[in-house]
Motif scaffolding. Sequence first.
Motif, mmCIF file in Angstrom:
data_model
loop_
_atom_site.group_PDB
_atom_site.id
_atom_site.type_symbol
_atom_site.label_atom_id
_atom_site.label_comp_id
_atom_site.label_asym_id
_atom_site.label_seq_id
_atom_site.Cartn_x
_atom_site.Cartn_y
_atom_site.Cartn_z
ATOM 1 N N GLN A 146 0.833 -1.199 0.000
ATOM 2 C CA GLN A 146 0.000 0.000 0.000
ATOM 3 C C GLN A 146 0.870 1.253 0.000
ATOM 4 O O GLN A 146 0.574 2.225 -0.707
ATOM 5 N N VAL A 147 1.950 1.245 0.785
ATOM 6 C CA VAL A 147 2.877 2.380 0.786
ATOM 7 C C VAL A 147 3.457 2.599 -0.606
ATOM 8 O O VAL A 147 3.483 3.715 -1.121
ATOM 9 N N VAL A 148 3.904 1.505 -1.227
ATOM 10 C CA VAL A 148 4.540 1.603 -2.544
ATOM 11 C C VAL A 148 3.567 2.129 -3.588
ATOM 12 O O VAL A 148 3.860 3.104 -4.302
ATOM 13 N N PHE A 149 2.401 1.500 -3.693
ATOM 14 C CA PHE A 149 1.474 1.865 -4.767
ATOM 15 C C PHE A 149 0.824 3.229 -4.536
ATOM 16 O O PHE A 149 0.507 3.926 -5.503
ATOM 17 N N ASP A 150 0.636 3.622 -3.281
ATOM 18 C CA ASP A 150 0.141 4.971 -3.015
ATOM 19 C C ASP A 150 1.096 6.015 -3.577
ATOM 20 O O ASP A 150 0.676 7.071 -4.057
ATOM 21 N N ASN A 151 2.393 5.725 -3.519
ATOM 22 C CA ASN A 151 3.386 6.689 -3.967
ATOM 23 C C ASN A 151 3.758 6.532 -5.432
ATOM 24 O O ASN A 151 4.112 7.513 -6.078
ATOM 25 N N VAL A 152 3.686 5.318 -5.968
ATOM 26 C CA VAL A 152 4.017 5.112 -7.376
ATOM 27 C C VAL A 152 2.849 5.487 -8.282
ATOM 28 O O VAL A 152 3.006 6.215 -9.263
ATOM 29 N N ILE A 153 1.661 4.980 -7.955
ATOM 30 C CA ILE A 153 0.482 5.224 -8.799
ATOM 31 C C ILE A 153 -0.225 6.506 -8.395
ATOM 32 O O ILE A 153 -0.743 7.242 -9.244
ATOM 33 N N GLY A 154 -0.248 6.788 -7.102
ATOM 34 C CA GLY A 154 -0.967 7.967 -6.620
ATOM 35 C C GLY A 154 -2.446 7.864 -6.909
ATOM 36 O O GLY A 154 -3.058 6.807 -6.748
ATOM 37 N N ASN A 155 -3.027 8.957 -7.383
ATOM 38 C CA ASN A 155 -4.450 8.978 -7.727
ATOM 39 C C ASN A 155 -4.692 8.856 -9.230
ATOM 40 O O ASN A 155 -5.799 9.119 -9.714
#
Length: 294
Positions: A146-155
């Motif tokens: 969740q940390v990774v994808f929140d920052n890689v993909i964002g919104n």
Amino acid sequence: MKKTLIVLTSAALFSFGTGIMPADTYFALPEVSAQYQNPAYAQTDMITADGYGVLPPNMPFGQAKLMARRAAVVEAQRNLLEAVKSVAIDSETNVEKSMLINDTIHSEVSGVISGARVIDEEYIRQDGIYRVTMSVPMYGSGSLGQVVFDNVIGNNPKVPVPAPSPLYNPSANRVNGSYTGLVIRARGAGLVRTFCPAIYDTSGRAIYGVYNVDKKYAIDYGVVGYAQGPQGWDKVRMGTSRAGANPLVVDIVEVRQRVANKCDVVISVEDADRILAENRSSHFLDNYAVMFEI
């Protein structure tokens, strides 16, 4: 006496291969067919580490045991952090490098470690020490993923996979139209498991990767599944993996290393066009039904 383990565990129907714990909640995504919403296809790995604490002398046993347990928890969390730092995010970086340049990631990873679960513990009487085993999830709510994808993909919304080359003729190449998924065979090639793998063809065209996946799906299930070793390969062969009962199977040309990690696979242009043409009929890429055999 320290011991840090990266342990891969499997759900009933799927074998992954390097570190995580099953999420209790799975999200049903409207654009994903029911076949690929089955929690049995989720990544269920966890990163696990041991910590040890010595019972202090000249103290009542109950109090000494409690203090040793606290020390073991602190050491296990420290060992977990070291293990987490080495996890690859993509072919360019790992968690440690991202923590150094991004304060948000540093804070969020620290939160994941603070929320680590004790999954086993014991008092080892003959040694006078207390052992605690703790784990953090790689996927699911509150996970490292969740940390990774929140920052890689964002919104950002997911990006559609590309179309086949204009010169590709589906009729001449006999599109099957009934494939349930895609299996990329990279056995023995040194492919490193990562949160953000990608498929390229030999011309450099991007075929599939993290930006083609819905973020919530990536958090819970990962961008691809990994089948590692004979047990994992058997799951694919028996049709019980994320790629389903009738996958399109493609061999890699090579493993691609851009900066730090060999996380991406390269296939031929002909195989890439075939995959993209088949996806127009079967939609297995749109449903993220992709497995890497390593």
